[in-house]
Design a protein around this motif. Structure first.
Motif, PDB file in Angstrom:
ATOM      1  N   GLN A  86       0.740  -1.093   0.016  1.00 59.12           N
ATOM      2  CA  GLN A  86       0.285  -0.080   0.044  1.00 59.12           C
ATOM      3  C   GLN A  86       0.889   1.328  -0.149  1.00 59.12           C
ATOM      4  O   GLN A  86       1.818   1.439   0.577  1.00 59.12           O
ATOM      5  CB  GLN A  86      -0.640   0.123   1.112  1.00 59.12           C
ATOM      6  N   GLY A  87       0.526   2.407  -0.496  1.00 59.83           N
ATOM      7  CA  GLY A  87       0.985   3.620  -0.751  1.00 59.83           C
ATOM      8  C   GLY A  87       1.924   3.665  -1.845  1.00 59.83           C
ATOM      9  O   GLY A  87       2.132   2.765  -2.709  1.00 59.83           O
ATOM     10  N   CYS A  88       2.961   4.401  -1.867  1.00 61.23           N
ATOM     11  CA  CYS A  88       3.848   5.056  -2.755  1.00 61.23           C
ATOM     12  C   CYS A  88       5.481   4.297  -2.436  1.00 61.23           C
ATOM     13  O   CYS A  88       5.651   5.112  -1.443  1.00 61.23           O
ATOM     14  CB  CYS A  88       3.939   6.355  -3.404  1.00 61.23           C
ATOM     15  N   MET A  89       6.007   3.780  -3.136  1.00 53.94           N
ATOM     16  CA  MET A  89       7.619   3.312  -2.978  1.00 53.94           C
ATOM     17  C   MET A  89       8.141   4.709  -2.758  1.00 53.94           C
ATOM     18  O   MET A  89       9.186   4.728  -2.193  1.00 53.94           O
ATOM     19  CB  MET A  89       7.905   2.362  -3.934  1.00 53.94           C
ATOM     20  N   ILE A  90       7.976   5.702  -3.816  1.00 53.73           N
ATOM     21  CA  ILE A  90       8.893   6.768  -3.661  1.00 53.73           C
ATOM     22  C   ILE A  90       8.554   7.674  -2.598  1.00 53.73           C
ATOM     23  O   ILE A  90       9.715   8.426  -1.995  1.00 53.73           O
ATOM     24  CB  ILE A  90       8.562   7.521  -5.260  1.00 53.73           C
ATOM     25  N   VAL A  91       7.577   7.705  -2.025  1.00 51.77           N
ATOM     26  CA  VAL A  91       7.238   8.265  -0.853  1.00 51.77           C
ATOM     27  C   VAL A  91       7.765   7.766   0.439  1.00 51.77           C
ATOM     28  O   VAL A  91       8.316   8.408   1.359  1.00 51.77           O
ATOM     29  CB  VAL A  91       5.709   8.859  -0.690  1.00 51.77           C
ATOM     30  N   LEU A  92       7.490   6.349   0.488  1.00 50.93           N
ATOM     31  CA  LEU A  92       7.570   5.668   1.765  1.00 50.93           C
ATOM     32  C   LEU A  92       8.986   4.747   1.690  1.00 50.93           C
ATOM     33  O   LEU A  92       9.404   4.100   2.465  1.00 50.93           O
ATOM     34  CB  LEU A  92       6.423   4.826   1.959  1.00 50.93           C
ATOM     35  N   GLY A  93       9.599   4.860   0.588  1.00 56.46           N
ATOM     36  CA  GLY A  93      10.796   3.744   0.310  1.00 56.46           C
ATOM     37  C   GLY A  93      12.231   3.895   1.268  1.00 56.46           C
ATOM     38  O   GLY A  93      12.820   2.899   1.348  1.00 56.46           O
ATOM     39  N   ALA A  94      12.190   5.137   1.788  1.00 58.80           N
ATOM     40  CA  ALA A  94      13.479   5.154   2.689  1.00 58.80           C
ATOM     41  C   ALA A  94      12.992   6.458   3.642  1.00 58.80           C
ATOM     42  O   ALA A  94      12.250   7.212   3.342  1.00 58.80           O
ATOM     43  CB  ALA A  94      14.703   5.318   1.785  1.00 58.80           C
ATOM     44  N   ARG A  95      13.478   6.563   4.840  1.00 56.96           N
ATOM     45  CA  ARG A  95      13.629   7.484   5.945  1.00 56.96           C
ATOM     46  C   ARG A  95      14.077   8.912   5.051  1.00 56.96           C
ATOM     47  O   ARG A  95      15.198   8.782   4.635  1.00 56.96           O
ATOM     48  CB  ARG A  95      14.355   7.377   6.801  1.00 56.96           C
TER      49      ARG A  95
END
Length: 183
Positions: A86-95
């Motif tokens: 769920q969600g976007c890898m580009i937004v949530l992929g790394a801190r």
């Protein structure tokens, strides 16, 4: 890609990657050089295969209100699709971290900025076409709607369903409608 997307860069171990790919560690390093190299390839694959409808929907509609509605509605649907993280890898992929501290975080930051720039450009065209009041700032609107989309990604990762995300999308469109009607 799915492992990084679901767990994020920091929480994905080499064992996770080796298991998902079904290859030995030396083969992974030979192919990608490092975990960072593999992550970069995974994000590039994600950008090419996932969420393309979101950005296409922004251009499909000639009117800015309909374009943003389609953009946010497609975001809600895409971010809540069953059977995928769920969600976007580009937004949530790394801190996120300070610029220059991590190549992985920097790559995602650049990609997020590029996405926000697409929104800014769309708002700039709408302003030029007279679809927005002359007092509107396309940069501010692009930043705002990128933030709405990023927030939808976090909500999706936290378990929000399509209807919840769709409500956020509708409220975003209502805020744009209020701006447009303030002409």
């Amino acid at each position: 890609m799915r492992v990084f997307w679901a767990k994020g860069y920091e929480n994905t171990s080499m064992t996770d990657l080796i298991d998902a790919m079904g290859i030995a560690s030396p083969s992974l390093y030979a192919a990608f050089g490092s975990k960072d190299g593999l992550f970069h390839e995974a994000v590039s694959l994600y950008a090419a295969e996932q969420g393309c409808d979101i950005w296409e929907s922004l251009e499909r509609e000639p009117g800015i209100e309909a374009a943003i509605s389609a953009f946010l509605e497609t975001t809600a649907r895409t971010y809540s699709t069953e059977g995928q993280p769920q969600g976007c890898m580009i937004v949530l992929g790394a801190r996120p971290g300070p610029q220059g501290e991590s190549a992985v975080a920097d790559d995602l930051r650049v990609r997020r900025c590029n996405s926000a720039n697409l929104l800014r450009q769309r708002f700039a065209r709408a302003l030029e076409d007279g679809q927005l009041p002359p007092t509107c700032n396309p940069d501010s609107l692009g930043t705002y709607f990128a933030s709405v989309q990023h927030g939808m990604s976090i909500l999706a990762r936290d378990g929000a369903d399509y209807e919840t995300l769709r409500t956020v999308a509708r409220l975003g469109v209502q805020s744009l409608s209020a701006i447009i009607n303030s002409k």
